[in-house]
Design a protein around this motif. Structure first.
Motif, PDB file in Angstrom:
ATOM      1  N   HIS A 123      37.034  40.514  42.754  1.00  0.00           N
ATOM      2  CA  HIS A 123      35.640  40.591  42.325  1.00  0.00           C
ATOM      3  C   HIS A 123      35.161  39.190  41.953  1.00  0.00           C
ATOM      4  O   HIS A 123      35.959  38.261  41.844  1.00  0.00           O
ATOM      5  N   HIS A 161      31.841  37.181  39.424  1.00  0.00           N
ATOM      6  CA  HIS A 161      30.805  37.415  38.414  1.00  0.00           C
ATOM      7  C   HIS A 161      29.619  36.502  38.701  1.00  0.00           C
ATOM      8  O   HIS A 161      29.759  35.276  38.690  1.00  0.00           O
ATOM      9  N   GLU A 174      33.738  32.549  33.681  1.00  0.00           N
ATOM     10  CA  GLU A 174      34.689  33.416  32.991  1.00  0.00           C
ATOM     11  C   GLU A 174      35.991  32.663  32.750  1.00  0.00           C
ATOM     12  O   GLU A 174      36.451  31.926  33.616  1.00  0.00           O
ATOM     13  N   TYR A 230      39.997  33.622  31.302  1.00  0.00           N
ATOM     14  CA  TYR A 230      40.955  34.577  30.756  1.00  0.00           C
ATOM     15  C   TYR A 230      41.999  33.774  29.999  1.00  0.00           C
ATOM     16  O   TYR A 230      42.509  32.774  30.506  1.00  0.00           O
ATOM     17  N   HIS A 269      38.107  36.607  42.626  1.00  0.00           N
ATOM     18  CA  HIS A 269      39.458  36.618  42.063  1.00  0.00           C
ATOM     19  C   HIS A 269      40.048  38.021  41.999  1.00  0.00           C
ATOM     20  O   HIS A 269      39.361  39.002  41.747  1.00  0.00           O
TER      21      HIS A 269
END
Ligand SMILES: [Fe+2]
Length: 213
Positions: free
Chosen positions: A142, A144, A149, A151, A180
């Motif tokens: 997916h 964004h 983003e 993580y 990703h």
């Protein structure tokens, strides 16, 4: 309720902040500037003393792995964050975010928001949340739109796009539109913290729904 009267939510935010302070950017200017941006925004949120909407939590099947995921952080620099997650655990609202949950993910995936336009800590400056995966999980590819983003791996091991293996304390940066796909280790769960930064407009309208490639 205000953040200033809710110590556990404060600890949680400060422990996330600490990971973005003490973590290495590995020599990457892009990662360094994203980490600085997260620190700046999170610092502002704490100064704002935002509302905390503490509701009754909701679990998903993947939560059977949460105890293990939290205890697996012991000995890593993410251990403090894992402990502060314990402090708010009963208020975490675990969700799928998909209208139709991909087959294979119903028992192996869920996310819970910590900070964002819809709370629990209410702010439209930045979005923070947690993602929990069971062992041997593939999280479909997916991207964004309009959001950067990152993580931070709190516990377990994960790989993104088959190009590296990330251990507790590692940070992965996904620029806007970057496609990703995530996989997790065979025998242990994986707990990630995520941070989304972008225009307020994008943050307010963002949901955990994905534009597939
Ligand atoms: Fe993502």
């Amino acid at each position: 309720m205000k953040l200033s009267t809710e110590p556990y939510w404060q600890y949680l935010l400060r422990d996330v902040l600490e990971l973005y302070q003490s973590g290495s950017a590995g020599g990457s200017a892009k990662i360094r500037s994203h980490m600085a941006e997260v620190r700046r925004l999170l610092g502002k949120v704490i100064d704002d003393d935002p509302a905390v909407q503490e509701e009754e939590g909701e679990e998903l099947p993947v939560c059977v792995h949460l105890d293990r995921a939290l205890s697996n952080a012991v000995g890593y620099r993410t251990a403090r964050l894992a402990r502060s997650i314990e402090g708010v655990r009963e208020h975490l609202h675990w969700k799928y975010g998909y209208e139709k949950v991909p087959r294979g993910l119903t028992r192996k995936y869920g996310y819970a928001e910590i900070l964002g336009p819809t709370g629990p800590v209410v702010s439209d400056r930045i979005i923070l949340g947690l993602v929990l995966f069971g062992p041997k999980t593939t999280y479909p590819g997916h991207s964004h739109k309009g959001l950067t983003e990152s993580y931070v791996c709190i516990s377990g091991h994960t790989s993104e796009n088959d190009v590296g293996v990330y251990a507790p304390g590692s940070l992965i940066l996904n620029p806007p539109g970057h496609y990703h796909r995530i996989t997790t280790a065979d025998r242990e769960p994986c707990l990630l913290a995520y941070a989304w930064t972008g225009a307020r407009e994008s943050l307010v309208h963002q949901k955990m729904t994905f534009s597939r490639k």
